[in-house]
Design an enzyme around this catalytic site. Structure first.
Site, mmCIF file in Angstrom:
data_model
loop_
_atom_site.group_PDB
_atom_site.id
_atom_site.type_symbol
_atom_site.label_atom_id
_atom_site.label_comp_id
_atom_site.label_asym_id
_atom_site.label_seq_id
_atom_site.Cartn_x
_atom_site.Cartn_y
_atom_site.Cartn_z
ATOM 1 N N ASP A 123 22.523 -0.995 14.558
ATOM 2 C CA ASP A 123 21.271 -1.640 14.157
ATOM 3 C C ASP A 123 21.491 -3.014 13.540
ATOM 4 O O ASP A 123 20.542 -3.778 13.372
ATOM 5 C CB ASP A 123 20.533 -0.764 13.135
ATOM 6 C CG ASP A 123 20.118 0.578 13.710
ATOM 7 O OD1 ASP A 123 19.592 0.590 14.828
ATOM 8 O OD2 ASP A 123 20.328 1.602 13.038
ATOM 9 N N ASP A 166 13.187 3.218 12.936
ATOM 10 C CA ASP A 166 14.008 4.319 13.414
ATOM 11 C C ASP A 166 13.200 5.608 13.263
ATOM 12 O O ASP A 166 12.233 5.658 12.499
ATOM 13 C CB ASP A 166 15.295 4.375 12.581
ATOM 14 C CG ASP A 166 16.286 5.385 13.115
ATOM 15 O OD1 ASP A 166 16.144 5.790 14.289
ATOM 16 O OD2 ASP A 166 17.193 5.777 12.369
ATOM 17 N N ASP A 205 20.010 2.063 10.207
ATOM 18 C CA ASP A 205 21.013 2.590 9.294
ATOM 19 C C ASP A 205 22.431 2.459 9.835
ATOM 20 O O ASP A 205 23.395 2.551 9.085
ATOM 21 C CB ASP A 205 20.728 4.056 8.970
ATOM 22 C CG ASP A 205 20.577 4.907 10.227
ATOM 23 O OD1 ASP A 205 20.950 4.435 11.323
ATOM 24 O OD2 ASP A 205 20.082 6.039 10.118
#
Length: 909
Positions: free
Chosen positions: A646, A338, A642
């Site tokens: 995801d 990310d 997070d």
């Protein structure tokens, strides 16, 4: 809003966000007074509760028994049976205990998917405020149905996917779905049909949180049909993957099992048919072979090695939820990360000011994040850098900075030396910018008091505030989307300001425009008529979420280690690409969007995933397909995340890494690793520890198997030669258990070898035993066997009894294992060094324990009675130590020769 309900609800369209809300109301039969209780009950019966379905799962007993369905476990149980056949109940008990512990660990760890789904279910709001039959009422979120009129306010969690019909200053934190750190601006106008999830401004999604403003909407999807429910289905559909280590151990165990069975059967037939052994005598020999072949301590030491890796990684801020993930990290060849908070600081920073001064002047700002340490600097055009004109940019910048500070609701405060922003992140960055320029926020806000304001709203895309300055004059400050603020200032389009905005956007910056207007008389209330025109445009400020400086170094380390790094983010492609260039993700990062991923087939995505460095505006399905595409090439993929969006890809990845600070519970439950500091550097440190763990496991295997090999060859050789075995089965068990519990365990504590992050990742389909290790196992096994027979025959030749000869063989094997341990501690470098001779505290402690145990085995009367041993003379003891030292020299020469001749490549080592 229609006045009459539609009883039948037509099939849901694919794009609620793109349909005018009046049409949505018509399709769902929504009236201005809301659904009637009877209609709501009927729809609840049709659509089911607004909840995610429970997964049935397997009964606990079946889950536990499934842990034993493994070739290595069967082989260990066979070893336990062999020990029982010999009457060694303690040894059999140890083997069975190892099997039970491994099964229990697997049983406890297995319910990952169920836990992840349960965590997602908990994110659905328990209650919702709705309008039903003209009454505002609170209902349980489970009872919401398509067509319900939901009222939303700041702080609420959205209870179902909702098409907004009214939005006033509404900002929604959608990070759990999109990964976007900045709250999404919402309005009721239709969005584009092809808009990705993060750009659907007319929708409020289940599980997200209202950050500011209020509004209302029509429920269009509930339960499993919501975006969060769709993610739940993706998680349930992901098949769990075996880790590289488990795949290698299972393959090794299968081959080893069949080899051992075939060898035992052939040896039994040879002993009975050729050497005329009795059935019981032949059976004892075969049992001795089985006991020698079974590496009893291997699973236990592997587990302990992984557990030590868990402890070491915890020091690197990486919490391991599943033991095999320790080693999987070391095998990682691609990290999908990310952006926000992992590669960047997740703190907006004002990076650039653009003002008008003999053309446009760029003023750069130093400092990172909300820390108000930094300064402004610029290169003035022409001769403006001389004399009084050098003050002009500073004066123009001061007006811009004051506007950004006063048309602002954020505050800064420090906690334990760390600066935090209360309020909108970009407004917090403006406060920090003002302090860097020497403005005191409290002083300025007190001196230029605010009278009224127009809050930001997506409908008009700006915020305006009315103030009275110390001279009593009224002034209006405006900040917002540059295009809107330029219109208020009457600046024609297509000029230099648009070019400056484009340059900032290309650099990945978010841009705000600022303007002010003085009034002769302050109005009692600030209205839209007061902000129609007459403003003086003050300039632009560009913001960026800066890369973590340490992440730049970590990515460079990844590249030297042959590990690819790919950014997968919900942010816009231009912003993500600019950050990728600053991070050094690639020489020229290739950027693809979620729409690009949707446009290609799975086969085409494999090539796209390989050459693309940045994936922007991605959906959960996009992330899942990208991970699978990378895995199809044989890559071992680590995935960070997070949000709930995801969770499917975290579960699909070979090792999922969730963020500990900002991560949702769903992400943590789907992942094997949780980062306590949300920092990419900790991932790289964990990969380094993972490589160390795998090196230590290889060292332990390279040390264990030759011992077993030497014992097996000695048993086979004795039967082939028709002589007494140089060791009894009890002796073999003693050697295996005593050395594994000391020397084998010491290898689990070995530190990282130099250059571990300069080696490429090991081939994903490589076997547990590389060509070099196979050679080493064969060589050392033969050496152990030859030395064992040499000592055995030499003792018998001197006229010593059989028991004395066997005692010398056992002690010789133990001493050779000690010296071989010092050789195997360094697989990639010389062992005859001062560092190698000193060992580690764990090695020295294990050595002391083994020496004490072996002295007891040889000289303690009770041990002599159990194992039928004899005391060893001093000269024989010196001879045995000399043999061990000679073995060490031979193996060091072999290692040096192989390196010089380059017989084995780096991948074969």
């Amino acid at each position: 809003m229609h006045d009459a309900p539609h009883a039948p609800i037509p099939p849901a369209p694919a794009h609620w966000h793109a349909i005018p809300h009046e049409e949505v109301a018509g399709r769902l039969g929504v009236t201005s007074v809301g659904l009637t209780p009877e209609e709501a009950q009927a729809r609840l019966a049709t659509h089911g509760p607004n909840a995610l379905p429970e997964s049935p799962g397997r009964p606990p007993l079946l889950r536990f028994l499934a842990q034993f369905h493994n070739a290595l476990i069967y082989f260990l149980l066979a070893g336990a049976a062999a020990a029982l056949a010999l009457g060694h109940y303690v040894d059999a008990g140890v083997i069975i205990a190892v099997v039970l512990v491994n099964a229990l660990v697997g049983f406890i760890q297995e319910g990952k998917a169920e836990q992840a789904l349960r965590a997602i279910r908990n994110m659905i709001s328990p209650h919702a405020t709705v309008m039903r039959a003209s009454r505002r009422q609170s209902v349980h979120a489970r009872d919401l149905v398509p067509g319900d009129l939901v009222l939303l306010e700041a702080g609420d969690r959205v209870p179902a996917d909702t098409r907004l019909i009214r939005a006033r200053g509404m900002l929604i934190d959608e990070a759990i779905l999109t990964g976007e750190s900045v709250a999404a601006v919402k309005n009721e106008a239709p969005a584009a049909v092809e808009a990705p999830l993060g750009d659907r401004h007319s929708m409020a999604f289940s599980g997200t949180t209202i950050a500011a403003g209020q509004g209302a909407g029509i429920v269009v999807s509930t339960g499993p049909h919501t975006q969060i429910g769709r993610i739940g289905r993706l998680i349930a559909d992901v098949e769990p993957l075996a880790t590289p280590l488990l795949r290698q151990v299972n393959a090794f165990a299968r081959r080893f099992t069949w080899l051992a069975i075939a060898s035992a059967a052939a040896l039994f037939l040879f002993a009975v048919g050729v050497r005329d052994y009795g059935w019981s005598e032949a059976l004892i020999a075969v049992v001795a072979l089985a006991v020698g072949a079974v590496p009893e301590g291997l699973p236990a030491v592997i587990t302990i090695t992984l557990a030590i890796g868990v402890r070491r990684m915890a020091r690197q801020h990486a919490v391991i939820r599943q033991l095999p993930a320790v080693e999987t990290l070391g095998a990682t060849s691609v990290i999908c990360s990310d952006k926000t908070g992992t590669l960047t600081r997740n703190e907006m920073t004002a990076r650039r000011l653009v003002i008008a001064q003999v053309g446009l002047v760029d003023i750069t700002v130093s400092g990172i994040g909300y820390d108000p340490e930094g300064a402004l600097s610029w290169d003035a055009p022409g001769d403006a850098a001389r004399g009084d004109r050098a003050e002009a940019p500073a004066a123009a910048a001061a007006q811009l900075l004051r506007c950004g500070l006063l048309c602002n609701d954020a505050h800064l405060h420090a906690e334990n030396g760390v600066w935090r922003a209360e309020g909108d992140p970009m407004e917090g960055a403006l406060v920090a910018l003002a302090v860097k320029a020497g403005l005191g926020p409290e002083r300025e806000r007190a001196a230029v008091a605010r009278i009224d304001e127009i809050p930001f709203d997506a409908a008009y895309r700006f915020m305006a505030s009315l103030h009275r300055d110390p001279q009593g004059e009224a002034v209006i400050f405006v900040k917002g989307a540059p295009e809107e603020v330029l219109k208020l200032a009457g600046v024609p389009g297509g000029g230099v300001w648009e070019a400056a905005i484009a340059r900032a956007a290309a650099a990945g910056e978010r841009v705000l425009g600022f303007a002010m207007k003085r009034l002769a008389v302050a109005p009692a209330r600030l209205g839209f008529d007061d902000v129609r025109d007459g403003f003086a445009f003050l300039g632009l400020i560009g913001f960026i979420d800066p890369p973590r400086p340490e992440a730049v170094l970590a990515i460079a380390e990844c590249r030297s280690a042959g590990i690819g790094v790919k950014m997968i983010t919900g942010d816009h492609g231009v912003t993500a690409g600019a950050i990728a260039r600053q991070l050094g993700l690639a020489e020229d990062p290739v950027v693809a969007t979620g729409a690009d991923v949707d446009a290609v087939s799975d086969a085409e995505l494999v090539d796209m995933a390989a050459r693309t460095s940045v994936f922007a505006r991605t959906s959960p399905e996009n992330k899942l397909r990208i991970v699978r595409a990378l895995q199809s090439t044989g890559a071992v993929v680590a995935m960070t995340g997070d949000g709930v969006n995801d969770a499917p890809s975290l579960k699909q990845a070979d090792v999922g890494i969730a963020m500990g600070r900002k991560g949702t519970e769903a992400a943590k439950q789907a992942a094997e690793v949780v980062l306590l500091d949300d920092n990419f550097v900790s991932i790289v440190a964990a990969v380094k520890e993972g490589r160390t763990v795998y090196d230590n496991i290889r060292k332990m295997i390279a040390w264990t198997l030759p011992t077993n090999g030497g014992e097996v060859l000695a048993v086979i050789g004795a039967i082939l030669l028709g002589i007494a075995m140089p060791m009894s089965a009890a002796h073999i068990l003693w050697i295996n258990l005593a050395t594994s519990a000391t020397l084998g365990l010491a290898l689990a504590f070995e530190p990282t070898e130099p250059g571990v992050m300069e080696r490429p990742p090991r081939p994903p389909r490589a076997g547990l035993l590389t060509p070099f290790m196979l050679w080493r196992v064969a060589l050392v096994s033969v050496l152990f066997t030859l030395v064992s027979f040499a000592v055995f025959f030499q003792s018998l030749w001197r006229g010593q009894e059989l028991e004395m000869a066997r005692t010398l063989v056992v002690n010789t094997l133990v001493v050779m294992e000690i010296f071989y341990l010092f050789n195997v501690r360094f697989l990639h470098m010389r062992s005859l060094t001062w560092r190698g001779a000193l060992g580690t505290p764990a090695v020295l402690l294990a050595l002391a324990g083994l020496v004490a145990a072996q002295l007891a085995f040889t000289y303690l009367p009770i041990m002599q009675a159990i194992f039928d041993t004899r005391p060893v003379a001093l000269l024989d003891g010196v001879m045995i130590i000399g043999i061990g030292a000679a073995l060490m020299v031979v193996l060091e020469l072999e290692k040096m020769l192989l390196r010089r001749l380059r017989i084995f490549s780096a991948a074969d080592m």
